[in-house]
Design a protein around this motif. Structure first.
Motif, PDB file in Angstrom:
ATOM      1  N   SER A  96       0.872  -1.169   0.000  1.00 45.17           N
ATOM      2  CA  SER A  96       0.000   0.000   0.000  1.00 45.17           C
ATOM      3  C   SER A  96       0.911   1.222   0.000  1.00 45.17           C
ATOM      4  N   VAL A  97       0.459   2.320  -0.556  1.00 43.03           N
ATOM      5  CA  VAL A  97       1.313   3.500  -0.663  1.00 43.03           C
ATOM      6  C   VAL A  97       0.597   4.713  -0.081  1.00 43.03           C
ATOM      7  N   GLU A  98       1.344   5.535   0.635  1.00 41.41           N
ATOM      8  CA  GLU A  98       0.779   6.715   1.296  1.00 41.41           C
ATOM      9  C   GLU A  98       1.681   7.918   1.052  1.00 41.41           C
ATOM     10  N   LYS A  99       1.049   9.056   0.737  1.00 42.03           N
ATOM     11  CA  LYS A  99       1.786  10.308   0.617  1.00 42.03           C
ATOM     12  C   LYS A  99       1.557  11.128   1.892  1.00 42.03           C
ATOM     13  N   LYS A 100       2.636  11.461   2.598  1.00 40.15           N
ATOM     14  CA  LYS A 100       2.537  12.284   3.796  1.00 40.15           C
ATOM     15  C   LYS A 100       2.862  13.722   3.430  1.00 40.15           C
ATOM     16  N   MET A 101       1.934  14.618   3.740  1.00 40.89           N
ATOM     17  CA  MET A 101       2.047  16.009   3.329  1.00 40.89           C
ATOM     18  C   MET A 101       2.539  16.887   4.475  1.00 40.89           C
ATOM     19  N   GLU A 102       3.095  18.046   4.100  1.00 36.75           N
ATOM     20  CA  GLU A 102       3.446  19.053   5.091  1.00 36.75           C
ATOM     21  C   GLU A 102       3.136  20.438   4.520  1.00 36.75           C
ATOM     22  N   GLN A 103       2.763  21.355   5.389  1.00 38.33           N
ATOM     23  CA  GLN A 103       2.430  22.705   4.976  1.00 38.33           C
ATOM     24  C   GLN A 103       3.701  23.501   4.657  1.00 38.33           C
ATOM     25  N   LEU A 104       3.629  24.307   3.600  1.00 34.86           N
ATOM     26  CA  LEU A 104       4.745  25.175   3.240  1.00 34.86           C
ATOM     27  C   LEU A 104       4.685  26.443   4.081  1.00 34.86           C
ATOM     28  N   ALA A 105       5.847  26.984   4.396  1.00 32.06           N
ATOM     29  CA  ALA A 105       5.889  28.229   5.164  1.00 32.06           C
ATOM     30  C   ALA A 105       5.189  29.347   4.403  1.00 32.06           C
ATOM     31  N   GLU A 106       5.372  29.369   3.085  1.00 32.31           N
ATOM     32  CA  GLU A 106       4.707  30.341   2.219  1.00 32.31           C
ATOM     33  C   GLU A 106       4.247  29.637   0.958  1.00 32.31           C
ATOM     34  N   PRO A 107       3.045  29.959   0.463  1.00 30.29           N
ATOM     35  CA  PRO A 107       2.564  29.328  -0.779  1.00 30.29           C
ATOM     36  C   PRO A 107       3.507  29.642  -1.938  1.00 30.29           C
ATOM     37  N   ILE A 108       3.617  28.702  -2.862  1.00 30.67           N
ATOM     38  CA  ILE A 108       4.441  28.895  -4.055  1.00 30.67           C
ATOM     39  C   ILE A 108       3.609  28.586  -5.284  1.00 30.67           C
ATOM     40  N   THR A 109       4.137  28.944  -6.449  1.00 30.53           N
ATOM     41  CA  THR A 109       3.468  28.646  -7.716  1.00 30.53           C
ATOM     42  C   THR A 109       4.202  27.500  -8.398  1.00 30.53           C
ATOM     43  N   ASP A 110       3.467  26.447  -8.756  1.00 30.14           N
ATOM     44  CA  ASP A 110       4.115  25.294  -9.373  1.00 30.14           C
ATOM     45  C   ASP A 110       4.332  25.514 -10.859  1.00 30.14           C
ATOM     46  N   ALA A 111       4.848  24.488 -11.550  1.00 29.27           N
ATOM     47  CA  ALA A 111       5.193  24.601 -12.968  1.00 29.27           C
ATOM     48  C   ALA A 111       3.968  24.837 -13.846  1.00 29.27           C
TER      49      ALA A 111
ATOM     50  N   GLY B 137       1.456  26.827 -12.936  1.00 33.16           N
ATOM     51  CA  GLY B 137       0.854  28.104 -12.590  1.00 33.16           C
ATOM     52  C   GLY B 137      -0.135  28.033 -11.442  1.00 33.16           C
ATOM     53  N   ASN B 138      -0.204  26.882 -10.767  1.00 35.25           N
ATOM     54  CA  ASN B 138      -1.135  26.730  -9.642  1.00 35.25           C
ATOM     55  C   ASN B 138      -0.458  27.126  -8.332  1.00 35.25           C
ATOM     56  N   GLU B 139      -1.238  27.746  -7.443  1.00 31.07           N
ATOM     57  CA  GLU B 139      -0.703  28.097  -6.133  1.00 31.07           C
ATOM     58  C   GLU B 139      -0.736  26.868  -5.233  1.00 31.07           C
ATOM     59  N   VAL B 140       0.407  26.573  -4.622  1.00 30.03           N
ATOM     60  CA  VAL B 140       0.542  25.373  -3.797  1.00 30.03           C
ATOM     61  C   VAL B 140       0.899  25.782  -2.379  1.00 30.03           C
ATOM     62  N   SER B 141       0.166  25.240  -1.394  1.00 27.70           N
ATOM     63  CA  SER B 141       0.408  25.585   0.002  1.00 27.70           C
ATOM     64  C   SER B 141       0.958  24.406   0.813  1.00 27.70           C
ATOM     65  N   GLU B 142       1.056  23.216   0.199  1.00 29.29           N
ATOM     66  CA  GLU B 142       1.616  22.065   0.866  1.00 29.29           C
ATOM     67  C   GLU B 142       2.418  21.232  -0.127  1.00 29.29           C
ATOM     68  N   ARG B 143       3.255  20.388   0.380  1.00 30.47           N
ATOM     69  CA  ARG B 143       4.082  19.553  -0.464  1.00 30.47           C
ATOM     70  C   ARG B 143       4.124  18.128   0.076  1.00 30.47           C
ATOM     71  N   VAL B 144       4.579  17.201  -0.792  1.00 32.27           N
ATOM     72  CA  VAL B 144       4.761  15.810  -0.376  1.00 32.27           C
ATOM     73  C   VAL B 144       6.096  15.711   0.354  1.00 32.27           C
ATOM     74  N   ALA B 145       6.035  15.376   1.652  1.00 33.98           N
ATOM     75  CA  ALA B 145       7.256  15.295   2.457  1.00 33.98           C
ATOM     76  C   ALA B 145       7.824  13.892   2.514  1.00 33.98           C
ATOM     77  N   GLN B 146       6.958  12.889   2.348  1.00 32.54           N
ATOM     78  CA  GLN B 146       7.418  11.512   2.489  1.00 32.54           C
ATOM     79  C   GLN B 146       6.484  10.562   1.752  1.00 32.54           C
ATOM     80  N   ILE B 147       7.065   9.530   1.159  1.00 33.46           N
ATOM     81  CA  ILE B 147       6.297   8.453   0.533  1.00 33.46           C
ATOM     82  C   ILE B 147       6.543   7.182   1.340  1.00 33.46           C
ATOM     83  N   VAL B 148       5.457   6.524   1.754  1.00 34.36           N
ATOM     84  CA  VAL B 148       5.588   5.333   2.580  1.00 34.36           C
ATOM     85  C   VAL B 148       4.947   4.141   1.877  1.00 34.36           C
TER      86      VAL B 148
END
Length: 244
Positions: free
Chosen positions: A83-98, A100-111
């Protein structure tokens, strides 16, 4: 005699090739490693993590891969035995991805958690699709925790600056980003993407010229053949008239 020599030569190569494969397998399975379909800065890449053994003979039950901060989005490939799980974490400041979408969290770990423990002595791989950061020359480390039925191994050691890390007992999987590529897939360095410089290009051009000369020679050969056939036909007609 020639066939005998070829057979003996091929037979002599078998032990060498076998030894190379054996040694390569041993070195590749010594620790958790990562390979990439592309290491070009800013490119999309498939990262393949390879696991070659358990924890001192114990079967593997879980693999947790930490994602570097420079990578925001990760798409893990399905694995039928886990089974696979993506563990997320909040970004200190939102960023714009490739895209053009505003992103406020990122994938910190894959389990990856095994449905059936992976026996020691068997290997497996785990693929992650990512967009590499646009940082040529940067080294990305992916500290990985391997949990087994008995014990665990933390593949988290990082090489000191200026060292190659070969002396580390449990090194973290890592890769170094190379030059970014242009729209045609060539890097921004000098020369061509296939490693040829101007000399290589000249060789390629010379090869093209040779092809044209070869075509001209083929045309002359065909013309001579046609002329010969016509001569034979004319001779046959003359012979038939003589007999009559």
């Amino acid at each position: 005699m020639l066939n005998t020599h070829r057979t003996l030569a091929r037979a002599a190569l078998i032990p060498v090739v076998g030894a190379s494969i054996f040694l390569g397998a041993g070195s590749a399975s010594a620790h958790v490693s990562v390979s990439a379909s592309s290491t070009a800065a800013g490119s999309s890449s498939i990262l393949t993590f390879s696991l070659g053994h358990g924890c001192e003979g114990s079967a593997t039950t879980r693999i947790a891969i930490q994602v570097p901060e420079e990578i925001v989005s990760v798409t893990p490939q399905r694995q039928p035995f886990y089974s696979v799980e993506k563990k997320m974490e909040q970004l200190a400041e939102p960023i714009t991805d490739a895209h053009g979408n505003e992103v406020s969290e990122r994938v910190a770990q894959i389990v990856y958690t095994a449905r059936t423990p992976l026996p020691d002595g068997q290997r497996d791989t785990f693929d992650l699709s990512v967009t590499l950061p646009d940082k040529e020359g940067a080294t990305l480390a992916f500290p990985t925790i391997q949990t087994c039925e008995k014990g665990e191994t933390a593949w988290t050691e990082l090489a000191a600056e200026g060292t190659d890390g070969h002396d580390l007992e449990t090194p973290a999987p890592a890769l170094t980003l190379t030059a970014a590529q242009d729209a045609e897939g060539h890097d921004h360095g000098e020369g061509h993407a296939d490693g040829r410089g101007s000399e290589g290009a000249q060789v390629a051009e010379a090869g093209t010229g040779g092809g044209e000369e070869s075509g001209a020679n083929n045309t002359l050969a065909i013309s001579a053949l046609v002329a010969g056939l016509l001569g034979l036909l004319a001779g046959g007609v003359a012979l038939a008239r003589t007999r009559k």
